[in-house]
Design a protein around this motif. Structure first.
Motif, PDB file in Angstrom:
ATOM      1  N   ASP A  86      17.497  92.226  45.723  1.00 25.60           N
ATOM      2  CA  ASP A  86      18.954  92.640  45.638  1.00 25.60           C
ATOM      3  C   ASP A  86      19.782  91.115  46.770  1.00 25.60           C
ATOM      4  O   ASP A  86      20.249  90.866  47.632  1.00 25.60           O
ATOM      5  CB  ASP A  86      18.625  93.150  47.485  1.00 25.60           C
ATOM      6  CG  ASP A  86      19.630  94.073  47.960  1.00 25.60           C
ATOM      7  OD1 ASP A  86      21.624  93.435  47.159  1.00 25.60           O
ATOM      8  OD2 ASP A  86      19.751  95.149  48.999  1.00 25.60           O
ATOM      9  N   ALA A  87      20.778  91.066  45.162  1.00 29.03           N
ATOM     10  CA  ALA A  87      21.802  90.092  45.356  1.00 29.03           C
ATOM     11  C   ALA A  87      22.514  89.715  46.962  1.00 29.03           C
ATOM     12  O   ALA A  87      22.484  89.168  46.961  1.00 29.03           O
ATOM     13  CB  ALA A  87      22.470  89.478  44.593  1.00 29.03           C
ATOM     14  N   GLN A  88      22.904  90.779  46.927  1.00 28.48           N
ATOM     15  CA  GLN A  88      23.998  91.315  47.229  1.00 28.48           C
ATOM     16  C   GLN A  88      23.748  91.163  48.545  1.00 28.48           C
ATOM     17  O   GLN A  88      24.090  90.423  50.615  1.00 28.48           O
ATOM     18  CB  GLN A  88      24.660  92.751  47.583  1.00 28.48           C
ATOM     19  CG  GLN A  88      25.110  93.667  48.561  1.00 28.48           C
ATOM     20  CD  GLN A  88      26.808  92.736  48.125  1.00 28.48           C
ATOM     21  OE1 GLN A  88      26.693  92.714  46.880  1.00 28.48           O
ATOM     22  NE2 GLN A  88      27.448  92.330  48.968  1.00 28.48           N
ATOM     23  N   ALA A  89      22.626  91.288  49.516  1.00 26.27           N
ATOM     24  CA  ALA A  89      21.642  90.583  50.568  1.00 26.27           C
ATOM     25  C   ALA A  89      21.709  90.210  50.391  1.00 26.27           C
ATOM     26  O   ALA A  89      21.627  89.437  51.761  1.00 26.27           O
ATOM     27  CB  ALA A  89      19.855  92.300  50.747  1.00 26.27           C
ATOM     28  N   ILE A  90      20.720  88.605  49.960  1.00 23.29           N
ATOM     29  CA  ILE A  90      20.504  87.204  49.702  1.00 23.29           C
ATOM     30  C   ILE A  90      21.949  86.783  49.800  1.00 23.29           C
ATOM     31  O   ILE A  90      22.253  85.655  50.948  1.00 23.29           O
ATOM     32  CB  ILE A  90      20.170  87.473  48.328  1.00 23.29           C
ATOM     33  CG1 ILE A  90      19.358  87.750  47.910  1.00 23.29           C
ATOM     34  CG2 ILE A  90      20.291  85.262  48.199  1.00 23.29           C
ATOM     35  CD1 ILE A  90      18.498  87.470  47.061  1.00 23.29           C
ATOM     36  N   MET A  91      23.518  87.488  49.487  1.00 30.83           N
ATOM     37  CA  MET A  91      24.855  86.805  50.014  1.00 30.83           C
ATOM     38  C   MET A  91      24.458  86.603  51.236  1.00 30.83           C
ATOM     39  O   MET A  91      25.805  86.223  51.953  1.00 30.83           O
ATOM     40  CB  MET A  91      25.732  87.877  48.545  1.00 30.83           C
ATOM     41  CG  MET A  91      25.294  87.012  47.386  1.00 30.83           C
ATOM     42  SD  MET A  91      26.993  86.642  46.643  1.00 30.83           S
ATOM     43  CE  MET A  91      26.177  88.971  45.755  1.00 30.83           C
ATOM     44  N   GLU A  92      24.333  87.980  51.819  1.00 28.15           N
ATOM     45  CA  GLU A  92      25.129  88.777  53.362  1.00 28.15           C
ATOM     46  C   GLU A  92      24.242  87.817  54.493  1.00 28.15           C
ATOM     47  O   GLU A  92      23.934  88.351  55.448  1.00 28.15           O
ATOM     48  CB  GLU A  92      25.409  90.037  53.319  1.00 28.15           C
ATOM     49  CG  GLU A  92      26.075  90.925  52.447  1.00 28.15           C
ATOM     50  CD  GLU A  92      25.864  92.553  52.609  1.00 28.15           C
ATOM     51  OE1 GLU A  92      25.235  92.739  53.094  1.00 28.15           O
ATOM     52  OE2 GLU A  92      27.268  92.863  51.725  1.00 28.15           O
ATOM     53  N   GLY A  93      23.320  87.125  54.049  1.00 27.54           N
ATOM     54  CA  GLY A  93      21.838  86.688  54.713  1.00 27.54           C
ATOM     55  C   GLY A  93      21.462  87.223  55.320  1.00 27.54           C
ATOM     56  O   GLY A  93      20.275  87.152  55.840  1.00 27.54           O
ATOM     57  N   ARG A  94      20.668  88.320  54.531  1.00 29.72           N
ATOM     58  CA  ARG A  94      19.749  89.601  54.793  1.00 29.72           C
ATOM     59  C   ARG A  94      18.237  89.228  54.123  1.00 29.72           C
ATOM     60  O   ARG A  94      18.006  90.126  53.501  1.00 29.72           O
ATOM     61  CB  ARG A  94      20.568  90.816  55.289  1.00 29.72           C
ATOM     62  CG  ARG A  94      21.142  90.664  55.712  1.00 29.72           C
ATOM     63  CD  ARG A  94      21.574  92.328  56.009  1.00 29.72           C
ATOM     64  NE  ARG A  94      22.517  93.101  54.554  1.00 29.72           N
ATOM     65  CZ  ARG A  94      21.950  93.695  53.657  1.00 29.72           C
ATOM     66  NH1 ARG A  94      20.714  94.226  53.782  1.00 29.72           N
ATOM     67  NH2 ARG A  94      22.604  94.857  52.187  1.00 29.72           N
ATOM     68  N   HIS A  95      17.939  87.902  53.902  1.00 32.02           N
ATOM     69  CA  HIS A  95      17.030  87.718  53.733  1.00 32.02           C
ATOM     70  C   HIS A  95      15.457  88.698  53.496  1.00 32.02           C
ATOM     71  O   HIS A  95      14.639  89.104  52.843  1.00 32.02           O
ATOM     72  CB  HIS A  95      16.890  85.727  53.594  1.00 32.02           C
ATOM     73  CG  HIS A  95      17.688  85.453  53.680  1.00 32.02           C
ATOM     74  ND1 HIS A  95      17.934  84.760  52.304  1.00 32.02           N
ATOM     75  CD2 HIS A  95      18.649  85.146  54.026  1.00 32.02           C
ATOM     76  CE1 HIS A  95      18.872  83.971  52.011  1.00 32.02           C
ATOM     77  NE2 HIS A  95      19.130  83.795  53.382  1.00 32.02           N
ATOM     78  N   GLU A  96      15.535  88.836  54.451  1.00 32.34           N
ATOM     79  CA  GLU A  96      14.333  90.492  54.911  1.00 32.34           C
ATOM     80  C   GLU A  96      14.634  91.353  54.028  1.00 32.34           C
ATOM     81  O   GLU A  96      13.549  91.807  53.017  1.00 32.34           O
ATOM     82  CB  GLU A  96      14.034  90.797  56.256  1.00 32.34           C
ATOM     83  CG  GLU A  96      15.776  91.596  56.910  1.00 32.34           C
ATOM     84  CD  GLU A  96      16.367  90.797  56.866  1.00 32.34           C
ATOM     85  OE1 GLU A  96      16.774  89.818  56.836  1.00 32.34           O
ATOM     86  OE2 GLU A  96      18.067  91.189  57.995  1.00 32.34           O
TER      87      GLU A  96
END
Lengths: 94, 474
Positions: free
Chosen positions: B208-218
């Motif tokens: 989930d690239a969006q989650a990574i970009m938003e800092g939601r690494h979990e």
């Protein structure tokens, strides 16, 4: 342009093939080929026509080296076969 | 007079021969119906294809019991660009180099100058705008989204990206397959095959690239539970890349050839998914994401595997890009894997391995179940357990970083990569019919005849040369 290069090539190949067949029929009347002459002249004619087809196609696709190689690989054997076939036919008719 | 008589006595004299020929041609042209001609041509095609193209009922390559489906995290792009393999410094640096150089032009380097970069940027533009992460194997990017919207009563949605409540019923499976393939061709695919959904080729998870970009690494990785339906079929499409562009490998013009088809396949896969949705079925268009495209393409009968790892198609060789559409529609005729001798030819050829600037392609004589390259102990990027040639993707990606392009030297050098001319089709058929030792000779001849040389800057001039082309509509 009405016809593509390949279309023109195949039209001309038809004419060349007809000329080769007519030539073989004509010389057969004069020299009465035996089986060996037929085999050499037939294969030589086919290879010669194939050489023209290959080399022109290679030029059309923009690979002149393939055209030159086509002349070496198909053209030279075809000429040798045609010459040998002719020589055997003339020798036999004497 | 005597002479005349003797001529007349010949069964076929010269004049009669010509008359006969002309009459035969005229009768043939007038009396021979076009349909009959077409049938004869189809018969010849079927006959010759039957002799050289075999079909398989099962996946044609051996698979070990310990084979595990590939994780989306273990794709080179996600490993590098999205830091899933940050321990592999070379991979991370290659990704940085590649990204950096993609936006630079080098006027002193032909093929990497501003003109070439602009060509490349234009090729990729549609893909980069409407599905920017599709080529990086990340699912649900842009128009390749997983939405399966159902339109509400009276709602006006002109783009038709919603599932029709009415499910269209085809008369029979062949009719369904024909309609799907025709639609794919209409929208821009060059080859189309339909196969069963096979979990072996699906990614086990998704990034989930969006989650990574938003800092939601979990939330950086998710599973199939988010997939909106149970897929039953996968429609695989191949897109031919421009021969002259690919021949310029490893330049940016080659990259433009690849990018143009990434743009094309994004558009086509999306359009085909809308077609299926409007027939009343679920559909998700995919680029490099969601599953491994090459085994799916092999299963769908589009071609064979190869030494370089790419799909080799009969018609275009390796010069194709692949897209897929997952759907729950299954009332269709499925295609079977084919074999026309490419993998066998690869055993002796090795032209791609010779041409590879990064020496990433195996020189092994026989395929193997596991990687044999020097990074084999840490080859997280190889889907292992299938009998094939293992390409060292790490070295390949390193070369991408050096050039700032996606190279393509392997495709350009392959003897199966030829323009659509009759003499190449003839050689392909002869090659398929010949045993292994002849393949060595065929490879040498291919080289001697001047095909497949890479890094030749004259190919750039050929690409731009207007001779033989018409841009003005007449």
């Amino acid at each position: 342009m009405v016809f593509t290069g390949t279309e023109t090539l195949f039209f001309l190949l038809g004419i060349i093939t007809t000329l080769f067949i007519l030539g073989l029929i004509k010389y057969n009347k004069q020299l009465k080929f035996n089986a060996l002459s037929w085999a050499l002249l037939g294969t030589g004619s086919f290879l010669c026509i194939f050489c023209i087809a290959w080399s022109v196609s290679a030029v059309l696709e923009g690979v002149p080296r393939a055209a030159s190689m086509g002349m070496v690989v198909f053209g030279i054997p075809s000429l040798l076969m045609l010459l040998l076939g002719r020589r055997f036919a003339i020798k036999k008719s004497k | 007079m005597n002479k005349k008589n003797s001529e007349g006595s010949n069964a076929i004299n010269r004049r009669n021969f010509l008359k006969l020929g002309a009459a035969g041609a005229a009768i043939g042209a007038v009396a021979f119906p076009a349909k009959a001609k077409e049938e004869i041509i189809n018969k010849i095609n079927e006959k010759t294809a039957g002799d050289f193209i075999k079909t398989h009922d099962k996946f044609p390559y051996e698979i070990n019991e310990d084979y595990k489906p590939h994780s989306n995290k273990d794709i080179m792009f996600t490993g590098s660009f999205w830091n899933f393999h940050s321990e592999d410094e070379d991979v991370i640096n290659s990704g940085k180099e590649f990204s950096y150089k993609t936006f630079m032009h080098f006027e002193e380097k032909k093929g990497f100058d501003q003109l070439s970069k602009a060509m490349n940027a234009g090729g990729w533009a549609l893909h980069n705008t409407v599905s920017p992460l599709g080529s990086q194997a990340i699912s649900g990017s842009g128009i390749l989204k997983w939405d399966q919207y159902r339109k509400k009563e009276g709602e006006f949605i002109p783009h038709h990206d919603w599932i029709n409540e009415s499910q269209y019923q085809f008369g029979n499976k062949q009719e369904a397959a024909d309609a799907i393939k025709r639609a794919a061709r209409l929208y821009g695919a060059d080859l189309v095959g339909i196969t069963h959904r096979d979990k072996r080729w699906d990614y086990t998870d998704f990034v989930d690239a969006q989650a990574i970009m938003e800092g939601r690494h979990e939330d950086a990785v998710y599973g199939w539970e988010r997939f909106p339906f149970e897929p039953k079929s996968v429609i695989v499409m191949a897109f031919e890349m421009d021969y002259e562009a690919i021949a310029t490998a490893p330049t940016d013009i080659q990259g433009a050839g690849a990018g143009a088809e990434y743009s094309s396949m994004t558009k086509t896969a999306y359009q085909l998914s809308i077609f299926l949705k409007q027939l009343g079925y679920h559909a998700i268009p995919c680029s490099n994401d969601t599953g491994l495209s090459i085994p799916y393409a092999i299963a769908a009968g589009l071609g064979e595997g190869s030494r370089m790892g790419n799909l080799i198609t009969y018609k275009y060789g390796p010069r194709v890009r692949l897209a897929k559409v997952y759907t729950d529609f299954d009332f269709t005729e499925y295609d079977k894997p084919i074999e026309f001798g490419a993998m066998e030819f690869c055993k002796n050829c090795m032209r791609c391995a010779d041409a590879c600037p990064g020496k990433a392609i195996s020189f092994d004589k026989e395929p193997s179940f596991y990687p044999t390259h020097e990074n084999k102990d840490n080859a997280w990027y190889n889907a292992q357990g299938i009998k094939k040639y293992y390409m060292d993707a790490k070295k390949c990606f390193h070369t991408w970083g050096e050039f700032g392009t996606d190279c393509g030297s392997c495709m350009a050098s392959c003897p199966y990569n030829k323009p659509d001319f009759w003499h190449h089709r003839l050689v392909d058929k002869i090659t398929a019919a010949m045993p292994g030792p002849v393949h060595d000779f065929m490879r040498e001849m291919d080289e001697l005849f001047g095909y497949g040389d890479v890094g030749n800057l004259e190919k750039i001039d050929v690409f731009y040369n207007p001779k033989g082309r018409s841009y003005n509509g007449h």
